[in-house]
Write a protein that holds these residues in place. Structure first.
Motif, PDB file in Angstrom:
ATOM      1  N   LYS A 105      16.754   3.760  28.510  1.00 52.29           N
ATOM      2  CA  LYS A 105      15.629   4.700  28.532  1.00 52.29           C
ATOM      3  C   LYS A 105      15.591   5.493  29.836  1.00 52.29           C
ATOM      4  O   LYS A 105      15.412   6.715  29.830  1.00 52.29           O
ATOM      5  CB  LYS A 105      14.321   3.931  28.331  1.00 52.29           C
ATOM      6  CG  LYS A 105      13.093   4.800  28.275  1.00 52.29           C
ATOM      7  CD  LYS A 105      11.834   3.962  28.061  1.00 52.29           C
ATOM      8  CE  LYS A 105      10.595   4.816  28.099  1.00 52.29           C
ATOM      9  NZ  LYS A 105       9.374   4.018  28.020  1.00 52.29           N
ATOM     10  N   ALA A 106      15.768   4.816  30.966  1.00 52.69           N
ATOM     11  CA  ALA A 106      15.715   5.477  32.274  1.00 52.69           C
ATOM     12  C   ALA A 106      16.854   6.478  32.429  1.00 52.69           C
ATOM     13  O   ALA A 106      16.653   7.588  32.935  1.00 52.69           O
ATOM     14  CB  ALA A 106      15.756   4.440  33.387  1.00 52.69           C
ATOM     15  N   ALA A 107      18.050   6.100  32.005  1.00 53.59           N
ATOM     16  CA  ALA A 107      19.198   7.008  32.114  1.00 53.59           C
ATOM     17  C   ALA A 107      19.034   8.209  31.190  1.00 53.59           C
ATOM     18  O   ALA A 107      19.266   9.355  31.592  1.00 53.59           O
ATOM     19  CB  ALA A 107      20.493   6.264  31.798  1.00 53.59           C
ATOM     20  N   LYS A 108      18.620   7.957  29.969  1.00 55.51           N
ATOM     21  CA  LYS A 108      18.434   9.043  29.000  1.00 55.51           C
ATOM     22  C   LYS A 108      17.410  10.055  29.504  1.00 55.51           C
ATOM     23  O   LYS A 108      17.586  11.265  29.348  1.00 55.51           O
ATOM     24  CB  LYS A 108      18.002   8.473  27.649  1.00 55.51           C
ATOM     25  CG  LYS A 108      17.877   9.508  26.555  1.00 55.51           C
ATOM     26  CD  LYS A 108      17.489   8.883  25.227  1.00 55.51           C
ATOM     27  CE  LYS A 108      17.357   9.945  24.162  1.00 55.51           C
ATOM     28  NZ  LYS A 108      16.960   9.393  22.873  1.00 55.51           N
ATOM     29  N   ALA A 109      16.341   9.578  30.134  1.00 55.04           N
ATOM     30  CA  ALA A 109      15.297  10.462  30.656  1.00 55.04           C
ATOM     31  C   ALA A 109      15.843  11.413  31.714  1.00 55.04           C
ATOM     32  O   ALA A 109      15.310  12.510  31.907  1.00 55.04           O
ATOM     33  CB  ALA A 109      14.143   9.637  31.235  1.00 55.04           C
ATOM     34  N   LYS A 110      16.916  11.014  32.389  1.00 57.13           N
ATOM     35  CA  LYS A 110      17.526  11.850  33.427  1.00 57.13           C
ATOM     36  C   LYS A 110      18.781  12.565  32.918  1.00 57.13           C
ATOM     37  O   LYS A 110      19.478  13.209  33.693  1.00 57.13           O
ATOM     38  CB  LYS A 110      17.864  11.010  34.651  1.00 57.13           C
ATOM     39  CG  LYS A 110      16.627  10.424  35.316  1.00 57.13           C
ATOM     40  CD  LYS A 110      16.920   9.731  36.611  1.00 57.13           C
ATOM     41  CE  LYS A 110      17.334  10.613  37.715  1.00 57.13           C
ATOM     42  NZ  LYS A 110      16.390  11.521  38.316  1.00 57.13           N
ATOM     43  N   GLY A 111      19.080  12.413  31.643  1.00 59.75           N
ATOM     44  CA  GLY A 111      20.252  13.072  31.077  1.00 59.75           C
ATOM     45  C   GLY A 111      21.565  12.443  31.516  1.00 59.75           C
ATOM     46  O   GLY A 111      22.605  13.094  31.526  1.00 59.75           O
ATOM     47  N   ILE A 112      21.531  11.162  31.858  1.00 59.54           N
ATOM     48  CA  ILE A 112      22.723  10.452  32.331  1.00 59.54           C
ATOM     49  C   ILE A 112      23.295   9.621  31.189  1.00 59.54           C
ATOM     50  O   ILE A 112      22.573   8.898  30.509  1.00 59.54           O
ATOM     51  CB  ILE A 112      22.375   9.546  33.528  1.00 59.54           C
ATOM     52  CG1 ILE A 112      21.893  10.394  34.709  1.00 59.54           C
ATOM     53  CG2 ILE A 112      23.566   8.676  33.918  1.00 59.54           C
ATOM     54  CD1 ILE A 112      21.347   9.594  35.867  1.00 59.54           C
ATOM     55  N   GLU A 113      24.609   9.705  31.027  1.00 62.85           N
ATOM     56  CA  GLU A 113      25.294   8.911  30.015  1.00 62.85           C
ATOM     57  C   GLU A 113      25.367   7.463  30.489  1.00 62.85           C
ATOM     58  O   GLU A 113      25.715   7.185  31.632  1.00 62.85           O
ATOM     59  CB  GLU A 113      26.705   9.458  29.799  1.00 62.85           C
ATOM     60  CG  GLU A 113      27.483   8.734  28.733  1.00 62.85           C
ATOM     61  CD  GLU A 113      28.895   9.274  28.535  1.00 62.85           C
ATOM     62  OE1 GLU A 113      29.631   8.664  27.758  1.00 62.85           O
ATOM     63  OE2 GLU A 113      29.258  10.298  29.159  1.00 62.85           O
ATOM     64  N   ILE A 114      25.033   6.544  29.605  1.00 62.73           N
ATOM     65  CA  ILE A 114      25.084   5.118  29.942  1.00 62.73           C
ATOM     66  C   ILE A 114      25.535   4.328  28.723  1.00 62.73           C
ATOM     67  O   ILE A 114      25.219   4.687  27.587  1.00 62.73           O
ATOM     68  CB  ILE A 114      23.714   4.600  30.459  1.00 62.73           C
ATOM     69  CG1 ILE A 114      23.841   3.188  31.027  1.00 62.73           C
ATOM     70  CG2 ILE A 114      22.650   4.676  29.375  1.00 62.73           C
ATOM     71  CD1 ILE A 114      22.640   2.707  31.824  1.00 62.73           C
ATOM     72  N   LYS A 115      26.288   3.279  28.988  1.00 65.43           N
ATOM     73  CA  LYS A 115      26.627   2.308  27.942  1.00 65.43           C
ATOM     74  C   LYS A 115      26.260   0.946  28.496  1.00 65.43           C
ATOM     75  O   LYS A 115      26.672   0.586  29.605  1.00 65.43           O
ATOM     76  CB  LYS A 115      28.108   2.348  27.585  1.00 65.43           C
ATOM     77  CG  LYS A 115      28.466   1.335  26.497  1.00 65.43           C
ATOM     78  CD  LYS A 115      29.882   1.483  26.005  1.00 65.43           C
ATOM     79  CE  LYS A 115      30.149   0.481  24.875  1.00 65.43           C
ATOM     80  NZ  LYS A 115      31.504   0.649  24.334  1.00 65.43           N
ATOM     81  N   VAL A 116      25.474   0.206  27.733  1.00 64.47           N
ATOM     82  CA  VAL A 116      25.014  -1.105  28.178  1.00 64.47           C
ATOM     83  C   VAL A 116      25.541  -2.180  27.230  1.00 64.47           C
ATOM     84  O   VAL A 116      25.298  -2.136  26.026  1.00 64.47           O
ATOM     85  CB  VAL A 116      23.469  -1.175  28.236  1.00 64.47           C
ATOM     86  CG1 VAL A 116      23.022  -2.540  28.762  1.00 64.47           C
ATOM     87  CG2 VAL A 116      22.898  -0.056  29.093  1.00 64.47           C
ATOM     88  N   GLU A 117      26.256  -3.126  27.810  1.00 68.14           N
ATOM     89  CA  GLU A 117      26.732  -4.295  27.083  1.00 68.14           C
ATOM     90  C   GLU A 117      25.734  -5.418  27.320  1.00 68.14           C
ATOM     91  O   GLU A 117      25.264  -5.593  28.446  1.00 68.14           O
ATOM     92  CB  GLU A 117      28.110  -4.690  27.624  1.00 68.14           C
ATOM     93  CG  GLU A 117      28.644  -6.014  27.105  1.00 68.14           C
ATOM     94  CD  GLU A 117      30.009  -6.341  27.706  1.00 68.14           C
ATOM     95  OE1 GLU A 117      30.947  -5.536  27.568  1.00 68.14           O
ATOM     96  OE2 GLU A 117      30.112  -7.403  28.355  1.00 68.14           O
TER      97      GLU A 117
END
Length: 106
Positions: free
Chosen positions: A25-37
């Motif tokens: 959620k935090a990354a998406k709000a800043k437009g940052i690509e993230i993958k969480v395992e």
């Protein structure tokens, strides 16, 4: 910018998934690509591959319990943080990671 993260907690249930959701959620709000395992009670889910690693700028690991297969991240800047801090302070963590990455690109 691409961030990878692995979340795990001692019981492998609630905090593992709450931390993953908070980071996403935090990354998406800043437009940052993230993958969480997640490494929870039912095993590894949304596994990070070597293709993911080669394009990543940084990895965030929770430190409350040993993370499996950390050798995948050798050579990547790594941030280790408590799982409860990830749940409560994911916005600040993403901000600090973003600032670090940006400082290295200059």
């Amino acid at each position: 910018m691409k961030i990878l993260a692995v979340t795990a907690c001692p019981s492998g249930v609630a905090h593992t998934y709450m931390a993953a959701e908070a980071l996403e959620k935090a990354a998406k709000a800043k437009g940052i690509e993230i993958k969480v395992e997640t490494q929870g009670s039912i095993g590894i889910e949304n596994k990070i591959t070597m293709d993911d690693v080669k394009d990543a700028d940084v990895v965030i690991l929770t430190k409350d319990i040993g993370i499996k297969e950390t050798e995948r991240f050798n050579g990547l800047p790594t941030v280790k943080v408590g799982v409860s801090d990830v749940v409560k302070k994911s916005d600040q963590i993403i901000d600090k990671v973003e600032a670090y990455i940006n400082s290295k690109k200059q």
